[in-house]
Design an enzyme around this catalytic site. Sequence first.
Site, PDB file in Angstrom:
ATOM      1  N   SER A  72      31.444   1.207  -3.471  1.00 17.73           N
ATOM      2  CA  SER A  72      30.601   0.319  -4.274  1.00 17.73           C
ATOM      3  C   SER A  72      31.277  -0.072  -5.583  1.00 17.73           C
ATOM      4  CB  SER A  72      29.266   0.995  -4.594  1.00 17.73           C
ATOM      5  OG  SER A  72      28.636   1.421  -3.421  1.00 17.73           O
TER       6      SER A  72
HETATM    7  N1  SAH Z   1      29.097   6.097  -1.463  1.00 20.43           N
HETATM    8  C1  SAH Z   1      30.337   5.565  -0.920  1.00 20.43           C
HETATM    9  C2  SAH Z   1      30.221   4.146  -0.442  1.00 20.43           C
HETATM   10  C3  SAH Z   1      29.275   4.003   0.656  1.00 20.43           C
HETATM   11  S1  SAH Z   1      29.538   2.691   1.776  1.00 20.43           S
HETATM   12  C4  SAH Z   1      31.472   5.704  -1.889  1.00 20.43           C
HETATM   13  O1  SAH Z   1      31.282   6.150  -3.032  1.00 20.43           O
HETATM   14  O2  SAH Z   1      32.601   5.362  -1.509  1.00 20.43           O
HETATM   15  C5  SAH Z   1      28.305   3.183   2.916  1.00 20.43           C
HETATM   16  C6  SAH Z   1      28.697   4.318   3.809  1.00 20.43           C
HETATM   17  O3  SAH Z   1      27.544   4.683   4.554  1.00 20.43           O
HETATM   18  C7  SAH Z   1      29.766   3.956   4.820  1.00 20.43           C
HETATM   19  O4  SAH Z   1      30.856   4.841   4.713  1.00 20.43           O
HETATM   20  C8  SAH Z   1      29.050   4.093   6.173  1.00 20.43           C
HETATM   21  O5  SAH Z   1      29.889   4.560   7.203  1.00 20.43           O
HETATM   22  C9  SAH Z   1      27.957   5.081   5.846  1.00 20.43           C
HETATM   23  N2  SAH Z   1      26.786   5.063   6.726  1.00 20.43           N
HETATM   24  C10 SAH Z   1      26.204   4.007   7.342  1.00 20.43           C
HETATM   25  N3  SAH Z   1      25.136   4.415   8.059  1.00 20.43           N
HETATM   26  C11 SAH Z   1      25.051   5.755   7.899  1.00 20.43           C
HETATM   27  C12 SAH Z   1      24.161   6.758   8.388  1.00 20.43           C
HETATM   28  N4  SAH Z   1      23.151   6.484   9.218  1.00 20.43           N
HETATM   29  N5  SAH Z   1      24.367   8.037   8.009  1.00 20.43           N
HETATM   30  C13 SAH Z   1      25.397   8.379   7.199  1.00 20.43           C
HETATM   31  N6  SAH Z   1      26.272   7.464   6.707  1.00 20.43           N
HETATM   32  C14 SAH Z   1      26.097   6.181   7.043  1.00 20.43           C
END
Ligand code: SAH
Length: 237
Positions: free
Chosen positions: A89
Site C-alpha cells: 500500500s
Molecule cells: N499489507 C500488505 C499489502 C497487502 S496487499 C503490505 O504491507 O505489503 C493485499 C494482500 O492480501 C495480498 O498479498 C493478497 O494476497 C492478500 N489476500 C487477499 N485475499 C486474502 C485472504 N482471503 N486472506 C489472506 N490474505 C489475502
Amino acid sequence: MVRKPILYIVLIMFVSTAGCARKGGNSEEQFYLLRQSMVEVQLKGRDITDPGVLEVMSRVPRHLFVPKNRRSSAYGDYPLPIGYRQTISQPYIVAYMTQALNLQGYEKVLEIGTGSGYQAAVLAELCAQVYSIEIVPELAKSAAQRLQEMGYVNVEVKCGDGYLGWEEHAPFDAIIITAAPPEVPQTLIDQLTVGGRLIVPEGTAIQELRLYTKTKYGVSREDLIFVRFVPMIHGDD
Ligand code: SAH
C-alpha cells in the site's frame, strides 16, 4: 521563509536524481533522506498527527519490503507491485489505517493480507503482538523470512484464508484488513474484543475505508475515505 514541504520536495528531487546517477542505486543515507521527506510531505503534510505512527514510519526501512528493482521508488506517494498481482500500500494509507487503530502498545493485532510484511512491521513497533495471515504461499513465506531477518520477534505470519480469521489467538484488540472484501466478514467481527477496532476497505468497484468498533451493545461504524485495494479473495477461488 521556505515552507518545509517545498524544501522536502526539492530535497527528494535532488536525492532521486543523485540516486539515478549512482550505478549501484541509492545508498542507505539516501533512503534515510527519502524516508524523512515521505513523512514530512505525504504524512505530516496531510492528516497524520499520531507521534508514534510518524516516528515509526520515519524509521522502518520500507525499501527493504519492495522488490530490488523498485527500491528507488519505495518512498513514492503510491502503491507498488510486489509480485503475484499484489501490491504494497501507499505509505499514506499505511499511516492512515494504523493511526485509526489508535494503538497504545498493549494490543494483540490481527492483520489480513501480509503481502510484503511492511504494514505488519509498522504495527509490530506500536503494539505487543501481531498475527498476520496471507493467502499467497510465496508471499507468506518471503514476508515471514524478511520479518524474522529484520528482528521482528512479535510478528507471526501464517499462510491461510483471512475470511476465517485466526481463532486460536482470538480475540484481538484490533484487526486490520489490507485487501478489500465486498463486506466486512462477520467471523472477523466475532474475533474482536469488546472495545476493539477493525479497519477495512469495504466494497468491490468503489471501496471505502470503514472503522468498526465493537461495544457491549453491538458494533458501531464510521465511514472514512475512499480507497483502492486488491480484492480479498476466497480460499477456494
Ligand atoms: N499489507 C500488505 C499489502 C497487502 S496487499 C503490505 O504491507 O505489503 C493485499 C494482500 O492480501 C495480498 O498479498 C493478497 O494476497 C492478500 N489476500 C487477499 N485475499 C486474502 C485472504 N482471503 N486472506 C489472506 N490474505 C489475502
